[in-house]
Design a protein around this motif. Sequence first.
Motif, PDB file in Angstrom:
ATOM      1  N   LEU A 102       0.772  -1.121   0.063  1.00  0.00           N
ATOM      2  CA  LEU A 102      -0.102   0.108  -0.040  1.00  0.00           C
ATOM      3  C   LEU A 102       0.802   1.205  -0.047  1.00  0.00           C
ATOM      4  O   LEU A 102       0.579   2.198  -0.787  1.00  0.00           O
ATOM      5  CB  LEU A 102      -0.929   0.333   1.201  1.00  0.00           C
ATOM      6  CG  LEU A 102      -1.944  -0.971   1.285  1.00  0.00           C
ATOM      7  CD1 LEU A 102      -2.929  -1.202   2.483  1.00  0.00           C
ATOM      8  CD2 LEU A 102      -3.195  -0.779   0.006  1.00  0.00           C
ATOM      9  N   ALA A 103       1.946   1.154   0.811  1.00  0.00           N
ATOM     10  CA  ALA A 103       2.850   2.278   0.828  1.00  0.00           C
ATOM     11  C   ALA A 103       3.651   2.719  -0.599  1.00  0.00           C
ATOM     12  O   ALA A 103       3.531   3.702  -1.058  1.00  0.00           O
ATOM     13  CB  ALA A 103       3.873   2.109   1.867  1.00  0.00           C
ATOM     14  N   LEU A 104       4.011   1.735  -1.399  1.00  0.00           N
ATOM     15  CA  LEU A 104       4.763   1.928  -2.548  1.00  0.00           C
ATOM     16  C   LEU A 104       3.637   2.213  -3.622  1.00  0.00           C
ATOM     17  O   LEU A 104       4.069   2.931  -4.411  1.00  0.00           O
ATOM     18  CB  LEU A 104       5.524   0.383  -2.834  1.00  0.00           C
ATOM     19  CG  LEU A 104       6.837   0.555  -2.119  1.00  0.00           C
ATOM     20  CD1 LEU A 104       7.191  -1.118  -1.867  1.00  0.00           C
ATOM     21  CD2 LEU A 104       7.952   1.340  -2.720  1.00  0.00           C
ATOM     22  N   LYS A 105       2.374   1.667  -3.418  1.00  0.00           N
ATOM     23  CA  LYS A 105       1.316   2.075  -4.502  1.00  0.00           C
ATOM     24  C   LYS A 105       1.059   3.481  -4.221  1.00  0.00           C
ATOM     25  O   LYS A 105       0.793   4.116  -5.374  1.00  0.00           O
ATOM     26  CB  LYS A 105       0.251   1.227  -4.384  1.00  0.00           C
ATOM     27  CG  LYS A 105      -0.462   1.296  -5.781  1.00  0.00           C
ATOM     28  CD  LYS A 105      -0.014   0.768  -6.916  1.00  0.00           C
ATOM     29  CE  LYS A 105      -0.765   0.810  -8.269  1.00  0.00           C
ATOM     30  NZ  LYS A 105      -0.125   0.423  -9.387  1.00  0.00           N
ATOM     31  N   GLN A 106       1.008   4.133  -3.140  1.00  0.00           N
ATOM     32  CA  GLN A 106       0.737   5.500  -2.997  1.00  0.00           C
ATOM     33  C   GLN A 106       1.695   6.177  -3.394  1.00  0.00           C
ATOM     34  O   GLN A 106       1.541   7.215  -4.123  1.00  0.00           O
ATOM     35  CB  GLN A 106       0.539   5.631  -1.412  1.00  0.00           C
ATOM     36  CG  GLN A 106       0.223   6.872  -1.090  1.00  0.00           C
ATOM     37  CD  GLN A 106       0.042   7.163   0.537  1.00  0.00           C
ATOM     38  OE1 GLN A 106      -0.511   6.550   1.102  1.00  0.00           O
ATOM     39  NE2 GLN A 106       0.201   8.353   0.802  1.00  0.00           N
ATOM     40  N   LEU A 107       3.113   5.956  -3.397  1.00  0.00           N
ATOM     41  CA  LEU A 107       4.073   6.809  -3.771  1.00  0.00           C
ATOM     42  C   LEU A 107       4.395   6.830  -5.133  1.00  0.00           C
ATOM     43  O   LEU A 107       5.016   7.400  -5.783  1.00  0.00           O
ATOM     44  CB  LEU A 107       5.179   6.802  -3.001  1.00  0.00           C
ATOM     45  CG  LEU A 107       5.195   6.851  -1.483  1.00  0.00           C
ATOM     46  CD1 LEU A 107       6.478   6.745  -0.835  1.00  0.00           C
ATOM     47  CD2 LEU A 107       4.501   8.340  -1.264  1.00  0.00           C
ATOM     48  N   PHE A 108       4.208   5.308  -5.725  1.00  0.00           N
ATOM     49  CA  PHE A 108       4.562   5.170  -7.008  1.00  0.00           C
ATOM     50  C   PHE A 108       3.104   4.354  -7.678  1.00  0.00           C
ATOM     51  O   PHE A 108       3.197   3.141  -8.121  1.00  0.00           O
ATOM     52  CB  PHE A 108       5.655   4.131  -7.321  1.00  0.00           C
ATOM     53  CG  PHE A 108       7.009   4.725  -6.525  1.00  0.00           C
ATOM     54  CD1 PHE A 108       7.520   5.433  -7.305  1.00  0.00           C
ATOM     55  CD2 PHE A 108       7.135   4.294  -5.336  1.00  0.00           C
ATOM     56  CE1 PHE A 108       8.880   5.921  -6.759  1.00  0.00           C
ATOM     57  CE2 PHE A 108       8.503   4.573  -4.745  1.00  0.00           C
ATOM     58  CZ  PHE A 108       9.212   5.715  -5.407  1.00  0.00           C
ATOM     59  N   PRO A 109       2.197   5.280  -7.963  1.00  0.00           N
ATOM     60  CA  PRO A 109       1.134   4.766  -8.524  1.00  0.00           C
ATOM     61  C   PRO A 109       0.781   4.346  -9.894  1.00  0.00           C
ATOM     62  O   PRO A 109      -0.018   3.583 -10.305  1.00  0.00           O
ATOM     63  CB  PRO A 109      -0.208   6.083  -8.469  1.00  0.00           C
ATOM     64  CG  PRO A 109       0.813   7.299  -8.357  1.00  0.00           C
ATOM     65  CD  PRO A 109       2.099   6.746  -7.640  1.00  0.00           C
ATOM     66  N   ASP A 110       1.762   4.936 -10.888  1.00  0.00           N
ATOM     67  CA  ASP A 110       2.025   4.264 -12.238  1.00  0.00           C
ATOM     68  C   ASP A 110       2.682   2.971 -12.231  1.00  0.00           C
ATOM     69  O   ASP A 110       2.806   2.274 -13.270  1.00  0.00           O
ATOM     70  CB  ASP A 110       2.385   5.426 -12.899  1.00  0.00           C
ATOM     71  CG  ASP A 110       1.737   6.535 -13.100  1.00  0.00           C
ATOM     72  OD1 ASP A 110       0.390   6.545 -12.877  1.00  0.00           O
ATOM     73  OD2 ASP A 110       2.102   7.950 -12.884  1.00  0.00           O
ATOM     74  N   THR A 111       3.614   2.797 -11.207  1.00  0.00           N
ATOM     75  CA  THR A 111       4.205   1.351 -11.273  1.00  0.00           C
ATOM     76  C   THR A 111       3.307  -0.077 -11.013  1.00  0.00           C
ATOM     77  O   THR A 111       2.638   0.031 -10.071  1.00  0.00           O
ATOM     78  CB  THR A 111       5.281   1.269 -10.334  1.00  0.00           C
ATOM     79  OG1 THR A 111       6.062   2.518 -10.454  1.00  0.00           O
ATOM     80  CG2 THR A 111       6.191   0.093 -10.524  1.00  0.00           C
ATOM     81  N   PRO A 112       3.142  -1.046 -11.866  1.00  0.00           N
ATOM     82  CA  PRO A 112       2.582  -2.211 -11.582  1.00  0.00           C
ATOM     83  C   PRO A 112       2.946  -2.727 -10.315  1.00  0.00           C
ATOM     84  O   PRO A 112       4.030  -2.799  -9.846  1.00  0.00           O
ATOM     85  CB  PRO A 112       2.909  -3.128 -12.712  1.00  0.00           C
ATOM     86  CG  PRO A 112       3.135  -2.125 -13.819  1.00  0.00           C
ATOM     87  CD  PRO A 112       4.027  -0.935 -13.083  1.00  0.00           C
ATOM     88  N   LEU A 113       1.872  -3.086  -9.512  1.00  0.00           N
ATOM     89  CA  LEU A 113       2.241  -3.769  -8.202  1.00  0.00           C
ATOM     90  C   LEU A 113       1.565  -5.179  -8.057  1.00  0.00           C
ATOM     91  O   LEU A 113       0.367  -5.405  -8.229  1.00  0.00           O
ATOM     92  CB  LEU A 113       1.253  -2.818  -6.988  1.00  0.00           C
ATOM     93  CG  LEU A 113       1.363  -3.562  -5.640  1.00  0.00           C
ATOM     94  CD1 LEU A 113       2.876  -3.545  -4.977  1.00  0.00           C
ATOM     95  CD2 LEU A 113       0.599  -2.728  -4.555  1.00  0.00           C
TER      96      LEU A 113
END
Length: 380
Positions: A102-113
Amino acid sequence: MKLLQALFFPPEQPGGVSSMVPYMQERFSSSRWEMEIFWLPKRLRNKGREEVVFDTFDWTLYKDSEIVQKYIQTYRDYLWWVRMRVKKPYELIHAHHPIAGLALKQLFPDTPLIQTIHSSYERELILNGKIQENGPEHQFLVSLYHELEQKSDRLITVSQSFAEYMSSYVDHPDHIHVIPNGFDEKRFKPIPHENEIAQLVTVCRLVPAKGLDILLKACAELKSRGYDYVLHIIGDGPYRKELEELARQLGVYNETIFYGYTLHPEEFIPFFDIFVLPSRAESFGSVFAEAALSCLALIGSDVGGIPEQIDDGVNGLLVPVEDYIALSEALEKVISDPSYRYELSRSAWEKAKSEYSLTHVVNLLKKMYLEFDTSMRDVK
């Protein structure tokens, strides 16, 4: 492909994730792959200050809970640390903890998770008597599954059993993928040995959820029937004093060795004979795969992901949860018949080699990763 493996705990912590992810790096060391590992240092606490908002639920409904407040603060700390340390872009993020994803998606929303959920924190807390079922903490933690579903490009868990558990908390349970943990065949491997007295071993955190009280009662029953054995308990935790006292009360303390926390138990697990763990809940049960790769006979409770690893009577034995008599009878079978024990251990090794080896799991993950990079789909 530039790939970030995002953990929560440092890689030297015990558990399935730490047994897998750090050892994946060498499998990705080529000109076509670039993999790095990120985690939150244990010493880093109370640094984050920003407001936390989830898209699918209002966490402040549960803000009076100390456990929820601690979880949210840890999330803030993870965000703070990511901002401090992660500067270069990645083409894909694979997270192994809800906070990390959740933290990484918040800061890098355009990177696939890709998000793997390895275990159920809420079930562990309930079984360990820390929270109440359907209480505010439980509601908060299960709400995270839906949030993760919305934020992830691919949602994975480690067993079919756990995928079924998660299904009631997500909109599209049929989209959950199952990829088990993988274990390095170089670290977990058989070593020829002979023990005059059967050597039992278990490896886990010493908490009520692992059912070691049931194991000690089963061992007391074995002793009353005249069987010789030694029980090796590897691990530490808040339940240790209670377990040591229970061993004394049951008269099996002299047959039981409490090791405490051990960083690399794989170095001596192959010298034991039987791995036993009567867990009350287990999303996957990484230690069973590790013990199987070390060619030990397996005995576990018929719960969670354990039956997906153990085919009862073929590569191990399953017993009902909480049933110490059934557990003692299963132990008696493998202690009294070394040939049967060898057959079970050999079958366990063969299955683990084929389904839970790091080579096999890395190949599954690479295939999935390539789905997010069209330029590399032909790369093996």
